[in-house]
Write a protein that holds these residues in place. Structure first.
Motif, PDB file in Angstrom:
ATOM      1  N   ALA A 201     -49.040 -11.329  63.364  1.00 22.05           N
ATOM      2  CA  ALA A 201     -48.670 -11.655  64.743  1.00 22.05           C
ATOM      3  C   ALA A 201     -49.751 -12.502  65.403  1.00 22.05           C
ATOM      4  O   ALA A 201     -49.464 -13.485  66.097  1.00 22.05           O
ATOM      5  CB  ALA A 201     -48.436 -10.376  65.537  1.00 22.05           C
ATOM      6  N   LEU A 202     -50.999 -12.130  65.187  1.00 18.83           N
ATOM      7  CA  LEU A 202     -52.103 -12.905  65.761  1.00 18.83           C
ATOM      8  C   LEU A 202     -52.157 -14.301  65.155  1.00 18.83           C
ATOM      9  O   LEU A 202     -52.355 -15.301  65.873  1.00 18.83           O
ATOM     10  CB  LEU A 202     -53.429 -12.178  65.529  1.00 18.83           C
ATOM     11  N   ALA A 203     -51.969 -14.386  63.834  1.00 23.44           N
ATOM     12  CA  ALA A 203     -51.987 -15.688  63.174  1.00 23.44           C
ATOM     13  C   ALA A 203     -50.862 -16.581  63.692  1.00 23.44           C
ATOM     14  O   ALA A 203     -51.027 -17.801  63.828  1.00 23.44           O
ATOM     15  CB  ALA A 203     -51.864 -15.509  61.663  1.00 23.44           C
ATOM     16  N   ALA A 204     -49.707 -15.993  63.990  1.00 20.49           N
ATOM     17  CA  ALA A 204     -48.592 -16.771  64.521  1.00 20.49           C
ATOM     18  C   ALA A 204     -48.930 -17.349  65.887  1.00 20.49           C
ATOM     19  O   ALA A 204     -48.542 -18.480  66.207  1.00 20.49           O
ATOM     20  CB  ALA A 204     -47.340 -15.900  64.606  1.00 20.49           C
ATOM     21  N   ALA A 205     -49.668 -16.586  66.699  1.00 26.38           N
ATOM     22  CA  ALA A 205     -50.094 -17.106  68.001  1.00 26.38           C
ATOM     23  C   ALA A 205     -51.038 -18.288  67.821  1.00 26.38           C
ATOM     24  O   ALA A 205     -50.942 -19.296  68.537  1.00 26.38           O
ATOM     25  CB  ALA A 205     -50.769 -16.002  68.809  1.00 26.38           C
ATOM     26  N   GLY A 206     -51.950 -18.183  66.851  1.00 29.41           N
ATOM     27  CA  GLY A 206     -52.845 -19.299  66.575  1.00 29.41           C
ATOM     28  C   GLY A 206     -52.093 -20.508  66.048  1.00 29.41           C
ATOM     29  O   GLY A 206     -52.396 -21.658  66.415  1.00 29.41           O
TER      30      GLY A 206
END
Length: 413
Positions: A201-206
């Motif tokens: 999820a965090l990587a998708a935000a990045g």
């Protein structure tokens, strides 16, 4: 620390044209206060809606001493303080920091994390996503690049029951029975291991930030990306399987009443809690604000319901107040055409004496066509008009006829 009024937004693009954002978003925060007709407004991001008992007590005191004596609950389960003085910014920031509600001045507006409020309490979810919310918040706070996310960018964590999956998240995680999760971004999804869910999820935000920079339109949210620009979704360090035809689960919003043996769900009338009502929630192991402008009291049994009802909270699903929300309206908002909160109160009170008072679908009173804070999904639209009356789902309705018209619209359409 106080922000000036935001500039006029650019015009709405024509169909098929990408939206151009030529500035950063002007969403209020705990440090960036918004100027309204009733004073300054502060919005506090609460990942998963979670508050400790001590934080509840401190917010009650802050509302009394610095604000208008109330705490508003937003449609993302965050909290707002209204009626703040122009010069209270430093004192407010100090009180919030001391309460642990301001862990990072640079990241405080990007901690937009909605999680299934009853997760881990009633045995209905596939995983306790409240734990995911805390882990994701820790990762956000420790990632310097995450401060570049818009204050409107939203993470949604659904425990599989479908209560929050449809709230329009930019990055949505859905827990799957038997373990694992689905990561949904921009209409596409992948299946991955539960241990990889938060990192993905965090990587998708990045990846969204990278894509937005390439697009060059200044997009604040995934749905604003121009056609042809997609966010890369994967599982860092793990495996992710594409979901061929992704569908987000759709379940019911949380109703007032007991949640398992040791938790309660209640609603705040029109989404606002007085300082006394905040204190009535205590004692509690923790308190979770919900996207339906309610509260989950963890560590409380059904025997607490009569006291919470006496405090003015909505404790029954058949209450005429259940599902009734309203924007700020007059006198707090200069754009509003009516005192919608008073009209909503009159309508709900009248419905309480009617024979068919059982609430149907949600109803939202709006003072102008922006319809701030309206529910997601199907809802009864009560819109103020310049002549002093309303449109109920588009039908012209005199103010005096609102109770009958709203009751009929909620239960028959």
């Amino acid at each position: 620390m106080l922000a000036a009024m935001p500039p006029t937004p650019p015009p709405t693009p024509e169909p098929g044209e990408p939206r151009i954002r030529d500035r950063g978003d002007a969403c209020p925060g705990a440090l960036r206060l918004h100027s309204a007709d009733d004073g300054r407004l502060a919005r506090l991001r609460l990942p998963g809606g979670r508050l400790t008992s001590r934080q509840v007590e401190i917010l009650a005191g802050v509302a009394e001493t610095l604000g208008d004596g109330r705490l508003s609950i937003t449609s993302r389960g965050n909290a707002e303080l209204r009626g703040l003085a122009d010069d209270c910014g430093a004192e407010l920031a100090a009180l919030l920091a001391e309460a642990g509600l301001l862990p990072s001045p640079t990241h405080e507006r990007v901690r937009n994390i909605v999680a299934s409020p009853a997760s881990g309490l009633d045995g209905l979810g596939a995983a306790d996503v409240q734990l995911w919310a805390r882990e994701l918040d820790d990762h956000l706070l420790s990632a310097p690049w995450a401060a570049a996310l818009s204050g409107r960018f939203l993470f949604v964590l659904d425990d599989g029951r479908g209560d929050v999956a449809g709230l329009g998240g930019d990055v949505t995680l859905v827990a799957v029975r038997g373990g694992g999760a689905e990561l949904h971004v921009g209409g596409r999804a992948v299946r991955l291991a539960g241990d990889d869910a938060v990192g993905a999820a965090l990587a998708a935000a990045g990846a969204f930030l990278d894509t937005a920079r390439k697009a060059g339109t200044g997009a604040w949210r995934v749905r604003e990306l121009p056609e042809g620009y997609e966010v890369d979704i994967a599982a860092p360090g793990g495996t992710a399987e594409p979901v061929p035809a992704p569908v987000l689960p759709r379940g019911a919003a949380l109703s007032p009443g007991p949640l398992g043996p040791a938790a309660l769900s209640v609603l705040a009338p029109l989404g606002r809690l007085t300082a006394a009502q905040l204190r009535a929630l205590l004692p509690a192991d923790e308190v979770r604000l919900t996207p339906w402008r309610g509260v989950v009291v963890v560590g409380a049994g059904a025997e607490r319901l009569p006291a919470l009802d006496a405090a003015g909270l909505v404790t029954r699903p058949d209450s005429p107040w259940a599902g009734v929300t309203a924007c700020t309206g007059r006198p707090g908002c200069a754009k509003s055409l009516a005192d919608v909160r008073t009209d909503a109160t009159t309508t709900a009170t009248a419905a309480g004496t009617a024979t068919a008072a059982a609430p149907g679908r949600p109803v939202h009173f709006s003072g102008c066509e922006r319809r701030c804070g309206h529910p997601h999904g199907a809802w009864t639209d009560v819109l103020a008009t310049a002549d002093g009356d309303y449109l109920v789902d588009g039908v012209p309705t005199p103010r005096t006829a609102l109770p009958e018209a709203v009751t009929a619209a909620r239960t028959t359409r």
